[in-house]
Design a protein around this motif. Structure first.
Motif, short mmCIF file in Angstrom:
data_model
loop_
_atom_site.label_atom_id
_atom_site.label_comp_id
_atom_site.label_asym_id
_atom_site.label_seq_id
_atom_site.Cartn_x
_atom_site.Cartn_y
_atom_site.Cartn_z
N LEU A 190 0.87 -1.28 0.06
CA LEU A 190 0.07 -0.07 0.06
C LEU A 190 0.82 1.49 0.16
O LEU A 190 0.38 2.28 -0.42
CB LEU A 190 -0.98 -0.19 1.24
CG LEU A 190 -1.83 -1.17 1.17
CD1 LEU A 190 -2.63 -1.15 2.44
CD2 LEU A 190 -3.06 -1.21 0.06
N LYS A 191 2.09 1.05 0.45
CA LYS A 191 2.88 2.23 0.44
C LYS A 191 2.56 3.39 1.48
O LYS A 191 3.00 4.60 1.15
CB LYS A 191 3.17 3.04 -0.99
CG LYS A 191 3.74 1.80 -2.02
CD LYS A 191 3.80 2.51 -3.56
CE LYS A 191 3.83 1.39 -4.54
NZ LYS A 191 3.51 1.82 -5.70
N LEU B 18 5.60 10.40 -0.78
CA LEU B 18 6.07 9.08 -0.35
C LEU B 18 7.36 9.25 0.56
O LEU B 18 7.69 8.74 1.42
CB LEU B 18 6.67 8.26 -1.58
CG LEU B 18 5.46 7.67 -2.50
CD1 LEU B 18 6.35 7.13 -3.64
CD2 LEU B 18 5.26 6.51 -1.77
N GLU B 19 8.23 10.64 0.16
CA GLU B 19 9.32 11.06 0.97
C GLU B 19 8.88 11.31 2.43
O GLU B 19 9.47 10.81 3.37
CB GLU B 19 9.98 12.02 0.21
CG GLU B 19 10.76 11.67 -0.72
CD GLU B 19 11.39 12.76 -1.65
OE1 GLU B 19 11.36 13.91 -1.18
OE2 GLU B 19 12.03 12.66 -2.70
N PHE C 11 11.56 -1.24 -5.16
CA PHE C 11 10.54 -2.12 -5.00
C PHE C 11 9.24 -1.53 -5.75
O PHE C 11 8.47 -2.23 -6.38
CB PHE C 11 10.06 -2.38 -3.41
CG PHE C 11 9.32 -3.28 -3.13
CD1 PHE C 11 9.48 -4.78 -3.28
CD2 PHE C 11 8.16 -3.01 -2.76
CE1 PHE C 11 8.69 -5.89 -2.70
CE2 PHE C 11 7.11 -4.28 -2.33
CZ PHE C 11 7.30 -5.33 -2.81
N ASP C 12 9.07 -0.36 -5.23
CA ASP C 12 7.87 0.38 -5.98
C ASP C 12 7.78 0.47 -7.35
O ASP C 12 6.82 0.62 -8.04
CB ASP C 12 7.93 1.83 -5.39
CG ASP C 12 7.47 1.90 -4.02
OD1 ASP C 12 7.06 0.84 -3.40
OD2 ASP C 12 7.34 2.86 -3.14
N ARG D 21 5.63 -7.26 -7.12
CA ARG D 21 5.69 -6.91 -5.67
C ARG D 21 5.04 -8.00 -4.92
O ARG D 21 5.45 -8.31 -3.90
CB ARG D 21 4.84 -5.54 -5.49
CG ARG D 21 5.74 -4.17 -6.04
CD ARG D 21 5.21 -3.14 -5.33
NE ARG D 21 3.72 -2.79 -5.48
CZ ARG D 21 3.25 -2.28 -6.51
NH1 ARG D 21 3.91 -1.53 -7.62
NH2 ARG D 21 1.93 -1.93 -6.75
N LYS D 22 3.94 -8.70 -5.27
CA LYS D 22 3.34 -9.45 -4.46
C LYS D 22 4.23 -10.86 -4.51
O LYS D 22 4.44 -11.21 -3.38
CB LYS D 22 1.82 -10.05 -5.31
CG LYS D 22 0.73 -9.22 -4.99
CD LYS D 22 -0.61 -9.84 -5.47
CE LYS D 22 -1.64 -8.96 -5.24
NZ LYS D 22 -2.88 -9.68 -5.84
N ILE D 23 4.84 -11.14 -5.52
CA ILE D 23 5.67 -12.40 -5.65
C ILE D 23 6.95 -12.15 -4.66
O ILE D 23 7.15 -12.90 -3.88
CB ILE D 23 5.88 -12.70 -7.26
CG1 ILE D 23 4.72 -13.26 -7.81
CG2 ILE D 23 7.03 -13.86 -6.98
CD1 ILE D 23 4.79 -13.34 -9.25
N VAL D 24 7.56 -11.01 -4.98
CA VAL D 24 8.77 -10.85 -4.18
C VAL D 24 8.44 -10.57 -2.72
O VAL D 24 9.20 -11.19 -1.85
CB VAL D 24 9.57 -9.58 -4.77
CG1 VAL D 24 10.65 -8.99 -3.85
CG2 VAL D 24 10.01 -9.78 -6.14
#
Length: 176
Positions: free
Chosen positions: A37-38, A98-99, A122-123, A130-133
């Motif tokens: 979700l970040k 984000l920062e 990653f983003d 992203r799900k798999i990693v």
């Protein structure tokens, strides 16, 4: 084995047993939700909602040994729902936001830059990568388990995971 006993107790309504199960998995659930979700607040909300749902429906868990997988699925569904809500509203996550969120987490100065670089890399992966990693790196699931969760062919998951990890290595300048 101990986890299965806690699940059995939780199914019988033992709040302390459910609390112990929750304590064991919370950090991984939160880490997955945050990377998906970040946003720290959204991640906390998703995990909280998932835990409430899990507590209310733990009696429906068929295999006691599948508790962690079951919890992941609930959190993943909550994250997906939050992302759909976000996109439906038409919000936009800017680099500035984000920062700001990254600084709120306030890691030590020497780690802040590296964490932000990893988060940015990653983003840049697509949602599926992203799900798999995330399932592999955060939860420690095997390719076979990930394939089962995502209802994908095991070889497809393996190749997507390898490509995503190579993208991360390249982004972070860690290529061999």
């Amino acid at each position: 084995m101990e986890e299965q006993m806690l699940v059995k107790r939780a199914k019988r309504g033992d709040v302390d047993a459910f609390g112990e199960l929750y304590q064991r998995i919370y950090k991984k659930l939160y880490a997955y939700a945050l990377y998906t979700l970040k946003n720290p607040e959204d991640a906390e909300d998703a995990v909280s909602q998932a835990v409430m749902d899990a507590y209310q429906s733990i009696g429906q868990l068929k295999k006691d040994e599948a508790f962690s997988n079951w919890m992941y699925r609930i959190v993943a569904n909550k994250c997906n729902r939050k992302m759909r809500e976000f996109y439906h509203v038409g919000g936009e996550l800017t680099q500035e936001v984000l920062e700001e969120k990254s600084l709120e987490m306030n890691p030590p100065d020497d780690e802040r830059e590296m964490r932000f670089d990893v988060k940015e890399a990653f983003d840049r992966l697509d949602k599926e990568e992203r799900k798999i990693v995330g399932l592999h790196a955060i939860f420690g699931y095997t390719t076979k388990e990930i394939a089962k969760f995502l209802m994908m062919n095991e070889n497809t998951v393996r190749s997507k995971k390898m490509r995503a990890l190579k993208k991360l290595e390249a982004d972070l300048g860690l290529e061999k």
